[in-house]
Design a protein around this motif. Structure first.
Motif, short mmCIF file in Angstrom:
data_model
loop_
_atom_site.label_atom_id
_atom_site.label_comp_id
_atom_site.label_asym_id
_atom_site.label_seq_id
_atom_site.Cartn_x
_atom_site.Cartn_y
_atom_site.Cartn_z
N ILE A 72 0.84 -1.21 0.00
CA ILE A 72 0.00 0.00 0.00
C ILE A 72 0.87 1.25 0.00
O ILE A 72 0.61 2.21 -0.74
CB ILE A 72 -0.95 -0.03 1.21
N ASP A 73 1.92 1.26 0.83
CA ASP A 73 2.83 2.41 0.84
C ASP A 73 3.50 2.58 -0.51
O ASP A 73 3.68 3.71 -1.00
CB ASP A 73 3.88 2.23 1.94
N ASP A 74 3.88 1.45 -1.12
CA ASP A 74 4.52 1.51 -2.44
C ASP A 74 3.56 2.06 -3.48
O ASP A 74 3.93 2.89 -4.33
CB ASP A 74 4.99 0.10 -2.82
N LEU A 75 2.30 1.60 -3.44
CA LEU A 75 1.29 2.11 -4.38
C LEU A 75 1.13 3.63 -4.25
O LEU A 75 1.07 4.36 -5.25
CB LEU A 75 -0.04 1.42 -4.15
N ARG A 76 1.05 4.11 -3.04
CA ARG A 76 0.86 5.55 -2.82
C ARG A 76 2.04 6.35 -3.36
O ARG A 76 1.85 7.43 -3.95
CB ARG A 76 0.64 5.81 -1.33
#
Length: 732
Positions: A500-504
């Motif tokens: 999720i952090d990578d997607l953001r």
């Protein structure tokens, strides 16, 4: 001839004081106070019955502000009264894990058609049956749209799906069906309207404990009635707070019941205990009540102030549900305090001494109001061997705190559902045969007006992200395009958090303003907010409790000593509870905000019993040396504080009947903590430490001048008694 002053040391029968001003007030106002409370409770009951209509259980009631997931949830729920839809997944598989047969697939198709033909209000069956890659499982989706936040559409649809034979009992032998997904998890986590059963359970627990405590066929009814009226008034007040815009959730409502009921009963027990003592000195029950109120009101007010201050510290929380609990609980405690200082005395004054039958204290009864033999024996042992008592209890608590190593936080909603639930089994089947993130996809929301090229670029960035299984266009939210992203890893684990952090980060590089929401993102943001709230709330609670203790005890050393014991007790309680959760009940990890709830309640409520004890010790210290004051204080309050602790532990343990595992964990942990505080910390550790510290316990106050009786010479004068421990002090 002037009236001769009465010697306090004279026999109880000789103490016939003229009525005090407070006694006259009690006598003249008792019926007015009683009728006023009854009228207030009747009005409050009307509003309390409508509390469920204004409770907030939509996402906005729990999510913190300022996070991507919060904004996505609000876009999906533009009307708080009409929450977003939820998906139920009907999963078919064979018990032995073998591939599905042609007969199985025929039965699954029939189940799919039967679900579409059920004509369930608020439910639809979009799409077709989806077969897993290994062809060993299949599923279809049922989308459920509740009409408003408090209706039971989700639970009704899930029950229909599980109860329909064509869906849940397919004909091929060995073919099994589980209903899971977000909607099923919520349904299995929701016990419906639990306030009524919770209140009834609390009343039964309190009634049994009061009967055992007083062994009177009627006395137990008085505190029970007063506490019940306080609960109804508090629930009516909660309705008013909710109408004013405060987020009042199911959790707040449940905690309010047990908190007010338990605290009110505790205050009642303290007042009743002193009232019985005073009845053995005064023929006039109104005078006895007045004296009891004077003696107990400071400790009761300080106790209520401690809990109220701790609850109001929750106002700094980012989590809306936690922030809303603060004023609700604080208001409930204030109402409980008012009821026990006005309504309970009015009930006792109206009824008379006969309430205490068959053990009615009278001024000519040399045995006194209560039997303190048990706690006198405990006090004897503690005062003789204070170092041993303090060392043993501290060691036991330190060992119990090691149980914290078995505790871990979890963001998975699966851990909030009873382990044997159908939805839990279904989730395990999904994890075995389908992409890990299928049961909890992410929702990616693009800025308004994004063109097709931007959508394609964002979709490509999502597909290229490690641990992402697939990214497909979703239903637009107004004029904002969306994507549905399935993760290839467990959606609530550390790998999912990293994804999720990578997607953001990737979306910020492609198109700033892209939001990542959905259940896994909500849980990740919720955990971060809970940890931030913990860092702010814990120091505030400790500071507030310390200041109140300093004001009450007029000391700095005693509050610091009490706080140290309560913090150690908290660690031990959580350690024991962790072992119970893991090894006895089979629960998974705990929610990140569980620590805040348990810490606030255990510190605030645990300090209560120490307040009751140390206020009595401080009162006795005006007349006798420190060690003797500790002995008398523990002897006089041991029975009533133990009874109060059992009552409060029992009422919080009643939360264990709620299907929500987190709520049950709060109730169990607080119940365990209250028992540890009552039976070990207050009964042994605190008295032992107070004796070891001697008059330094009350620093910076100076030791009082107390009479010194010398052998064979009567009273020879007064002296200050110092030193950490004077063994001879305990013998009067």
């Amino acid at each position: 001839m002037p009236e001769t002053p009465i010697d306090p040391a004279a026999s109880p029968a000789a103490r016939q004081d003229r009525p005090s001003r407070l006694a006259k007030v009690v006598k003249s106002a008792k019926w007015v106070v009683l009728l006023a409370w009854v009228a207030l409770a009747v009005v409050a009951t009307v509003f309390a019955s409508r509390l469920g209509d204004v409770q907030r259980n939509d996402s906005a009631a729990y999510l913190p502000d300022g996070f991507d997931s919060s904004q996505v949830a609000r876009l999906a729920e533009p009307d708080p009264g009409r929450p977003a839809s939820q998906d139920a997944l009907v999963v078919y598989h064979r018990a032995d894990g073998a591939p599905l047969t042609s007969a199985d697939r025929t039965a699954i198709d029939q189940g799919h058609r039967a679900a579409g033909a059920l004509n369930m209000p608020g439910a639809q069956v979009p799409g077709e049956v989806r077969l897993s890659r290994d062809k060993a499982a299949a599923l279809f989706t049922v989308r459920i749209q509740p009409s408003h936040a408090d209706d039971d559409t989700v639970a009704t649809v899930i029950d229909r799906l599980r109860g329909e034979d064509a869906i849940s009992q397919p004909s091929p032998a060995g073919l099994q069906v589980d209903v899971t997904g977000e909607a099923a998890l919520d349904a299995d986590n929701d016990g419906g309207d639990v306030d009524g059963p919770l209140l009834l359970t609390s009343m039964v627990i309190v009634a049994v404990l009061l009967l055992l405590t007083y062994r009177s066929p009627v006395l137990w009814l008085v505190p029970l009635l007063a506490a019940g009226l306080a609960v109804m008034v508090a629930r009516g007040a909660a309705y008013g707070l909710a109408r004013a815009g405060l987020a009042v959730t199911d959790l707040s409502s449940a905690i309010l019941i047990v908190l007010v009921f338990g605290a009110a009963t505790d205050y009642a027990l303290l007042l009743l205990n002193r009232y019985r003592e005073e009845l053995s000195h005064h023929a006039d029950r109104h005078e006895a009540l007045a004296r009891a109120l004077r003696r107990t009101a400071p400790a009761i007010v300080a106790s209520a102030a401690t809990v109220t201050a701790a609850m109001l510290c929750l106002l700094v929380a980012d989590l809306a549900g936690l922030r809303g609990l603060g004023p609700v609980a604080a208001t409930g405690i204030v109402i409980a305090l008012a009821a026990m200082l006005t309504l309970l005395p009015a009930l006792l004054a109206c009824a008379g001494r006969w309430l205490l039958w068959p053990r009615i204290p009278t001024p000519d009864d040399s045995r006194g109001a209560t039997d303190h033999r048990l706690w006198g024996a405990v006090a004897d042992r503690v005062t003789r061997r204070p170092r041993l008592a303090a060392s043993i209890v501290t060691g036991v608590l330190a060992v119990a705190a090691l149980g914290l190593t078995a505790l871990h936080t979890s963001a998975d909603p699966l851990d909030k559902v009873p382990p044997q639930s159908d939805s839990v089994n279904g989730r395990h089947v999904l994890a075995q045969h389908f992409p890990e993130g299928l049961s909890a996809p992410l929702t990616v929301v693009l800025p308004a007006g994004s063109d097709a090229a931007t959508v394609t670029a964002v979709q490509a960035a999502a597909s290229a992200t490690p641990d992402v299984a697939q990214a497909e266009p979703g239903r637009p939210l107004g004029d904002r395009p969306t994507l549905t992203v399935d993760l290839a890893v467990p959606p609530y684990g550390q790998a999912a958090a990293g994804a999720i952090d990578d997607l953001r980060d990737r979306f910020d590089a492609v198109r700033p303003g892209v939001l990542v929401g959905g259940a896994p993102a909500v849980q990740l943001d919720y955990r971060e907010a809970a940890l931030d709230d913990t860092k702010r709330i814990v120091p505030l609670v400790l500071l507030a409790v310390t200041l109140i203790l300093c004001l009450l005890l007029r000391s700095i050393a005693a509050p610091l000593m009490l706080l140290a014991t309560v913090v150690l007790s908290f660690a031990a309680s959580l350690g024991v509870s962790a072992l119970v959760f893991t090894h006895l009940l089979g629960f998974g990890g705990v929610a990140a905000d569980l620590f805040i709830y348990i810490f606030v309640f255990l510190v605030a409520l645990g300090v209560d019993y120490n307040i009751f004890l140390m206020e009595r010790v401080r009162e006795e210290r005006r007349h006798v040396p420190n060690s003797m004051a500790v002995h008398r204080g523990l002897t006089a309050t041991g029975g009533v504080i133990t009874a109060a602790g059992l009552v409060l532990a029992g009422t919080f343990a009643a939360l264990a009947q709620i299907p929500d595992v987190t709520v049950a964990q709060v109730g169990i942990a607080v119940g365990v903590g209250v028992l540890i505080d009552t039976l070990l910390v207050r009964a042994l550790q605190v008295p032992a430490l107070a004796i070891l510290l001697g008059d330094r316990t009350w620093w910076p106050a100076r030791p009082p001048r107390v009479p010194v009786r010398r052998s064979g010479a009567g009273l020879a004068g007064t002296a200050r008694v110092g030193g950490p421990h004077d063994p001879d002090d305990v013998r009067a």
